[in-house]
Motif scaffolding. Structure first.
Motif, short mmCIF file in Angstrom:
data_model
loop_
_atom_site.label_atom_id
_atom_site.label_comp_id
_atom_site.label_asym_id
_atom_site.label_seq_id
_atom_site.Cartn_x
_atom_site.Cartn_y
_atom_site.Cartn_z
N TRP A 225 0.83 -1.19 0.00
CA TRP A 225 0.00 0.00 0.00
C TRP A 225 0.87 1.25 0.00
CZ3 TRP A 225 -5.47 0.76 1.70
CH2 TRP A 225 -6.23 -0.42 1.54
N VAL A 226 0.47 2.23 -0.80
CA VAL A 226 1.05 3.57 -0.74
C VAL A 226 -0.11 4.55 -0.75
CG1 VAL A 226 3.17 2.85 -1.92
CG2 VAL A 226 1.30 3.85 -3.25
N GLY A 227 0.08 5.72 -0.16
CA GLY A 227 -1.04 6.65 -0.13
C GLY A 227 -0.66 8.03 0.34
N MET A 228 -1.56 8.99 0.01
CA MET A 228 -1.35 10.37 0.44
C MET A 228 -2.67 11.06 0.77
SD MET A 228 -0.12 11.82 -3.23
CE MET A 228 1.19 12.56 -2.29
N THR A 229 -3.69 10.28 1.07
CA THR A 229 -4.93 10.86 1.55
C THR A 229 -4.79 11.13 3.04
OG1 THR A 229 -7.34 10.58 1.53
CG2 THR A 229 -6.02 8.68 2.15
N ARG A 230 -5.74 11.81 3.65
CA ARG A 230 -5.70 12.04 5.09
C ARG A 230 -5.74 10.72 5.82
NH1 ARG A 230 -9.74 16.05 7.76
NH2 ARG A 230 -8.62 15.17 9.52
N SER A 231 -4.93 10.59 6.86
CA SER A 231 -4.86 9.32 7.59
C SER A 231 -6.16 9.00 8.31
CB SER A 231 -3.69 9.33 8.57
OG SER A 231 -3.74 10.46 9.41
N ASP A 254 2.01 9.20 3.17
CA ASP A 254 2.58 10.54 3.23
C ASP A 254 1.67 11.48 4.01
OD1 ASP A 254 4.56 12.44 2.53
OD2 ASP A 254 3.28 13.25 0.97
N GLY A 255 2.26 12.23 4.93
CA GLY A 255 1.54 13.30 5.59
C GLY A 255 0.51 12.86 6.60
N ALA A 256 0.77 11.79 7.33
CA ALA A 256 -0.17 11.33 8.35
C ALA A 256 -0.33 12.38 9.44
CB ALA A 256 0.30 10.01 8.95
N GLU A 257 -1.55 12.50 9.97
CA GLU A 257 -1.81 13.46 11.03
C GLU A 257 -1.08 13.06 12.32
OE1 GLU A 257 -4.23 12.52 9.01
OE2 GLU A 257 -4.98 14.38 8.13
N SER A 258 -0.84 14.05 13.15
CA SER A 258 -0.17 13.82 14.43
C SER A 258 -0.95 12.80 15.25
CB SER A 258 -0.06 15.14 15.19
OG SER A 258 0.49 14.93 16.47
N LEU A 273 5.36 -0.33 8.47
CA LEU A 273 4.65 0.91 8.13
C LEU A 273 5.67 2.03 8.05
CD1 LEU A 273 2.09 2.69 7.79
CD2 LEU A 273 2.07 2.93 10.29
N TYR A 274 5.70 2.73 6.93
CA TYR A 274 6.64 3.82 6.70
C TYR A 274 5.85 5.11 6.49
CZ TYR A 274 9.39 -0.34 5.66
OH TYR A 274 9.98 -1.57 5.72
N LEU A 275 6.17 6.14 7.28
CA LEU A 275 5.47 7.42 7.19
C LEU A 275 6.44 8.50 6.75
CD1 LEU A 275 3.35 7.31 10.50
CD2 LEU A 275 2.68 6.56 8.20
N THR A 276 6.04 9.30 5.79
CA THR A 276 6.86 10.42 5.34
C THR A 276 6.12 11.74 5.63
OG1 THR A 276 5.94 10.25 3.09
CG2 THR A 276 8.01 9.09 3.53
N PRO A 277 6.88 12.82 5.89
CA PRO A 277 6.28 14.09 6.35
C PRO A 277 5.79 14.98 5.21
CG PRO A 277 8.65 14.28 6.38
CD PRO A 277 8.36 12.87 5.93
N ARG A 278 4.76 14.54 4.51
CA ARG A 278 4.17 15.31 3.41
C ARG A 278 5.22 15.71 2.37
NH1 ARG A 278 -0.84 16.59 3.36
NH2 ARG A 278 -1.06 16.42 5.60
#
Length: 345
Positions: A225-231, A254-258, A273-278
């Protein structure tokens, strides 16, 4: 003052704006709410960073405000109804980040398929070779037809991927599917058939926790899975369970909320799970497009009287395309910048 910049335009766009208006660039005020409120009383236009919220209370301190702008997309940080009531134009570069977001999703897919590259980038030169996969011939599920999905579909098609798709807001008979060469399927079919899923759903509150156990129970084992919608579209615990039991082999978002994968949550324990800062919209080219779009729309707003059809102006500022993001010296012959003579007349 006419314009207060709490986020930075590219230097060329800022200089263009400063030649036409009184502009102050003070990004440090975004972290000092008390001082910022004292500065707002005579500000006509604001450029704000993504994390600074525009609420009714915030607008009470800006009685002459005519425009609120951002370089990034997202309606969840601005009270649009309050802005409409006060005839404040909301300016966002809808199309400026489409290509950069699509390339981010493609890059994530490639890294997920060839995770040995990531190991090498970390500096581990002795790691055993990891068996990768190829996008060519893979079935990619396009979940959501946000503008970035349109560009991504073209890229994936050129690489020989098979595309299936679902969007809760787009009927399966829409001509859009055929135009993008995506085969529309049900959500359950997409989960069961896709080797990898890209998520770029245009978020609305009704989609909160939309991707939960009932959706993820149909995952093809080992899915990426890859994605950039709101978490917020994910049920975080359900996603953690799918990552833990192998239904999802790995996910990059990308860009998961705090707080999405904070300490103490099930997601925090998932090493796949890999999270990137927008990072999707953060490229040099998209920043140039967004900066010029915002600069031109701010100039347009401050040099024109408020029209009687303000609702049309409000809507237009949320839906303009890439053709409005060109810098002045790149405007094609026959066109003109807002507020300057139109060579067609």
């Amino acid at each position: 003052m006419e314009i207060l910049l709490l986020d930075r335009l590219v230097p060329e766009a800022q200089a263009w704006l400063e030649a036409r208006h009184q502009v102050e660039c003070r990004p440090e005020l975004a972290k000092d709410p008390g001082t910022l409120r004292k500065q707002l009383y005579n500000v006509q236009a604001l450029l704000l960073p993504r994390r600074l919220l525009v609420t009714r209370e915030f607008l009470d301190f800006a009685p002459v405000l005519r425009a609120v702008a951002r370089l990034d997309m997202g309606g969840d940080n601005t009270d649009l109804e309050a802005c409409r009531e006060r005839r404040i134009r909301v300016i966002q570069p809808v199309s400026a980040n489409v290509r950069s977001n699509a390339e981010y999703l493609l890059a994530c897919l490639l890294l997920m398929y060839r995770r040995g590259i990531g190991v090498a980038l970390k500096g581990d030169r002795q790691a055993p070779a990891a068996l990768g996969r190829e996008l060519h011939g893979s079935t990619i599920g396009i979940l959501g037809l946000a503008p970035s999905a349109h560009a991504l579909a073209i890229m994936l098609g050129a690489l020989g991927a098979k595309l299936i798709g679902y969007d809760p807001a787009v009927h399966h008979t829409s001509s859009m599917w055929q135009r993008l060469q995506i085969r529309p399927v049900s959500l359950q079919e997409l989960m069961a058939q896709a080797d990898a899923v890209t998520v770029q759903v245009l978020y609305a509150s009704r989609y909160e926790r939309f991707i939960g156990d009932k959706v993820l129970e149909h995952c093809k084992p080992g899915q990426l899975w890859v994605g950039m919608t709101r978490s917020a579209i994910f049920d975080a615990d359900a996603l953690a369970r799918a990552l833990a039991d192998g239904r999802i082999e790995a996910a990059m978002l990308d860009g998961a909320e705090s707080g999405f994968a904070a300490h103490g949550t099930l997601l925090h324990e998932q090493r796949n799970l890999y999270l990137t800062p927008r990072l999707g919209s953060y490229t040099r080219e998209s920043r140039v497009r967004a900066s010029w779009y915002v600069a031109q729309r701010l100039h347009e707003t401050l040099t024109a009287p408020r029209p009687s059809g303000f609702d049309s102006l409000f809507s237009a500022s949320m839906s303009m395309g890439l053709d409005s993001t060109l810098p002045p010296d790149s405007v094609p012959a026959g066109l003109s910048l807002p507020g300057e003579p139109d060579s067609r007349h």
